[in-house]
Design a protein around this motif. Structure first.
Motif, mmCIF file in Angstrom:
data_model
loop_
_atom_site.group_PDB
_atom_site.id
_atom_site.type_symbol
_atom_site.label_atom_id
_atom_site.label_comp_id
_atom_site.label_asym_id
_atom_site.label_seq_id
_atom_site.Cartn_x
_atom_site.Cartn_y
_atom_site.Cartn_z
ATOM 1 N N SER A 15 0.888 -1.265 0.008
ATOM 2 C CA SER A 15 0.160 -0.166 -0.046
ATOM 3 C C SER A 15 0.829 1.125 -0.260
ATOM 4 O O SER A 15 2.093 1.213 0.325
ATOM 5 C CB SER A 15 -0.826 0.050 1.359
ATOM 6 N N ARG A 16 0.247 2.489 -0.343
ATOM 7 C CA ARG A 16 0.859 3.804 -0.167
ATOM 8 C C ARG A 16 -0.109 4.767 -0.012
ATOM 9 O O ARG A 16 -1.458 4.603 -0.076
ATOM 10 C CB ARG A 16 1.402 3.802 -1.468
ATOM 11 N N PHE A 17 0.281 5.923 0.217
ATOM 12 C CA PHE A 17 -0.613 6.987 0.577
ATOM 13 C C PHE A 17 -0.928 7.598 -0.845
ATOM 14 O O PHE A 17 -0.173 7.532 -1.970
ATOM 15 C CB PHE A 17 -0.068 8.135 1.288
ATOM 16 N N ASN A 18 -2.192 8.205 -1.076
ATOM 17 C CA ASN A 18 -2.736 8.739 -2.037
ATOM 18 C C ASN A 18 -2.930 10.145 -1.883
ATOM 19 O O ASN A 18 -2.350 11.026 -1.724
ATOM 20 C CB ASN A 18 -4.019 8.013 -2.666
ATOM 21 N N ASP A 19 -4.483 10.534 -1.818
ATOM 22 C CA ASP A 19 -4.693 11.695 -1.865
ATOM 23 C C ASP A 19 -5.076 12.157 -0.364
ATOM 24 O O ASP A 19 -5.186 11.686 0.458
ATOM 25 C CB ASP A 19 -6.363 11.966 -2.316
ATOM 26 N N GLY A 20 -4.969 13.865 -0.280
ATOM 27 C CA GLY A 20 -4.944 14.253 0.942
ATOM 28 C C GLY A 20 -4.817 15.778 1.212
ATOM 29 O O GLY A 20 -4.964 16.376 -0.099
ATOM 30 N N GLY A 21 -5.102 16.435 2.246
ATOM 31 C CA GLY A 21 -4.804 17.865 2.282
ATOM 32 C C GLY A 21 -5.102 18.278 3.652
ATOM 33 O O GLY A 21 -5.405 17.407 4.628
ATOM 34 N N THR A 22 -5.110 19.586 4.070
ATOM 35 C CA THR A 22 -5.555 20.295 5.328
ATOM 36 C C THR A 22 -6.743 20.614 5.466
ATOM 37 O O THR A 22 -7.508 21.116 4.915
ATOM 38 C CB THR A 22 -4.478 21.250 5.518
ATOM 39 N N ASP A 23 -7.126 20.622 6.891
ATOM 40 C CA ASP A 23 -8.585 21.098 7.252
ATOM 41 C C ASP A 23 -8.043 22.727 7.662
ATOM 42 O O ASP A 23 -6.783 23.164 7.566
ATOM 43 C CB ASP A 23 -8.942 20.480 8.448
ATOM 44 N N ALA A 24 -9.177 23.236 7.893
ATOM 45 C CA ALA A 24 -8.895 24.891 8.064
ATOM 46 C C ALA A 24 -8.076 25.118 9.250
ATOM 47 O O ALA A 24 -7.660 26.154 9.594
ATOM 48 C CB ALA A 24 -10.206 25.441 8.425
ATOM 49 N N GLN A 25 -7.946 24.124 10.422
ATOM 50 C CA GLN A 25 -7.135 24.264 11.374
ATOM 51 C C GLN A 25 -5.670 23.803 11.227
ATOM 52 O O GLN A 25 -4.901 23.938 12.360
ATOM 53 C CB GLN A 25 -7.714 23.422 12.817
ATOM 54 N N CYS A 39 -19.658 14.490 5.152
ATOM 55 C CA CYS A 39 -20.105 14.339 6.686
ATOM 56 C C CYS A 39 -19.797 15.666 7.180
ATOM 57 O O CYS A 39 -18.779 16.396 6.656
ATOM 58 C CB CYS A 39 -19.133 13.217 6.933
ATOM 59 N N ASP A 40 -20.549 15.744 8.218
ATOM 60 C CA ASP A 40 -20.175 17.086 9.270
ATOM 61 C C ASP A 40 -18.959 16.900 9.806
ATOM 62 O O ASP A 40 -18.257 15.534 9.971
ATOM 63 C CB ASP A 40 -21.429 16.800 10.401
ATOM 64 N N TYR A 41 -18.331 17.814 10.056
ATOM 65 C CA TYR A 41 -16.888 17.798 10.544
ATOM 66 C C TYR A 41 -16.657 18.617 12.006
ATOM 67 O O TYR A 41 -16.769 19.958 11.850
ATOM 68 C CB TYR A 41 -15.793 18.312 9.701
ATOM 69 N N ASP A 42 -16.403 17.876 12.835
ATOM 70 C CA ASP A 42 -15.991 18.806 14.258
ATOM 71 C C ASP A 42 -14.760 19.358 14.060
ATOM 72 O O ASP A 42 -13.901 18.904 14.119
ATOM 73 C CB ASP A 42 -16.063 17.896 15.430
ATOM 74 N N THR A 43 -14.738 20.865 14.073
ATOM 75 C CA THR A 43 -13.431 21.515 13.957
ATOM 76 C C THR A 43 -12.696 21.684 15.022
ATOM 77 O O THR A 43 -11.521 21.871 15.131
ATOM 78 C CB THR A 43 -13.838 23.032 13.222
ATOM 79 N N GLN A 44 -13.362 21.636 16.280
ATOM 80 C CA GLN A 44 -12.674 21.437 17.280
ATOM 81 C C GLN A 44 -11.666 20.471 17.592
ATOM 82 O O GLN A 44 -10.553 20.308 18.292
ATOM 83 C CB GLN A 44 -13.449 21.640 18.721
ATOM 84 N N THR A 45 -12.238 19.240 17.199
ATOM 85 C CA THR A 45 -11.430 17.939 17.541
ATOM 86 C C THR A 45 -10.750 17.157 16.064
ATOM 87 O O THR A 45 -10.313 16.292 16.363
ATOM 88 C CB THR A 45 -12.485 16.834 18.176
ATOM 89 N N GLY A 46 -11.383 17.664 15.160
ATOM 90 C CA GLY A 46 -11.131 17.105 13.884
ATOM 91 C C GLY A 46 -11.423 15.753 13.434
ATOM 92 O O GLY A 46 -10.963 14.939 12.664
#
Length: 293
Positions: free
Chosen positions: A99-109, A175-182
């Motif tokens: 396996s390997r990593f594929n797609d991703g990115g950062t959240d606003a925090q 999905c909903d995303y809890d910005t406090q806890t990620g």
């Protein structure tokens, strides 16, 4: 003004992906996954610098402390393009050598999200999304995915999008995303791409909250409303666009990467695998947050 598509970095990468615009350095960073290359495109000079990472690179993000955070074949890394220095962080799938990593990115925090996939042998649903927090702890979120893709966050950061590109699935969820806890909530069906020619690959959002999907194998990009309705289709000159990302000084240029392997008609798309830019859409994107660790 009509939209115009231009090839801005004719690299013919094997698997161009991972586009991310950094508002600080005003550069478009992207990767050639299979070539193990990290590219940096400067739209002012037109230069595209390349840095060899040494192994397949799935996705990247700029880092507050300088350099990049990288999700690669052997896990999470810090990388300094200027010196070539690599610093390992964690390898959550050391037990899965195929396996390997594929797609991703950062959240606003400033948390870094990235997903894995089986890259060797027969495909299997063993992919998982991981969250790398600024304290460098790693949390697994959702497994059982064939090809992790399409990660993006709504402009307010409270909604998370992701997809599975595999032809058996070709579905986008939100999905909903809890910005406090990620922490993401329960995924809900957002869009089934069997309704359009292209399967879901990389994604991003614009300032109006719409989700942009690269329709791989479909010669198109799709703009989806927050309700999951196709409201705009953009035909592109390559069969396999892979990742859209808004950039430019005013975040009004839509860049996209592409793939050069396995094309049905390679003679009709000599620039496949290159980086493209779309101007004149009249739409702006959302600034991407740097990794806070």
């Amino acid at each position: 003004m009509a939209a115009t598509i231009t090839c801005v970095a004719p690299t013919r990468s094997q698997l161009g992906e991972g586009a991310v615009w950094d508002v600080v350095d005003q550069r478009l960073w992207w990767v050639d996954i299979l070539g193990g290359l990290i590219h940096c495109y400067d739209p002012v000079t037109g230069s595209n610098d390349s840095y060899y990472f040494g192994e397949p690179v799935g996705c990247i993000a700029r880092r507050d402390k300088g350099g990049l955070v990288v999700a690669a074949k052997s896990g999470f890394w810090f990388f300094d393009p200027a010196t070539g220095a690599r610093q390992p962080i964690a390898d959550p799938e050391s037990h899965l050598p195929e396996s390997r990593f594929n797609d991703g990115g950062t959240d606003a925090q400033g948390r870094f999200w990235a997903g894995t996939m089986k890259d060797m042998g027969d495909a299997q649903p063993v992919g998982t999304f991981y969250r790398l927090d600024p304290d460098l702890s790693v949390t697994a979120w959702k497994g059982g995915i064939w090809t992790t893709n399409g990660l993006a966050f709504s402009p307010d950061g409270k909604r998370m999008y992701f997809s599975d590109s595999n032809p058996r699935v070709r579905t986008i969820w939100s999905c909903d995303y809890d910005t406090q806890t990620g922490t993401p909530g329960d995924p809900q069906l957002f869009f089934d791409t069997r309704a359009v020619p292209g399967r879901p690959d990389g994604g991003t959002v614009d300032a109006e909250g719409c989700y942009w999907q690269a329709g791989i194998e479909g010669w198109q990009l799709y703009r989806l409303s927050p309700k999951g309705e196709v409201i705009q289709t953009v035909d592109v000159p390559v069969e396999k666009p892979t990742k859209p990302m808004f950039g430019g000084k005013d975040l009004d240029i839509l860049f996209f990467t592409s793939l050069s392997l396995g094309l049905t008609a390679p003679e009709t798309q000599p620039e496949a695998g290159s980086l493209f830019a779309i101007t004149g859409l009249g739409i702006k994107g959302v600034a991407q947050t740097r990794f806070a660790g």
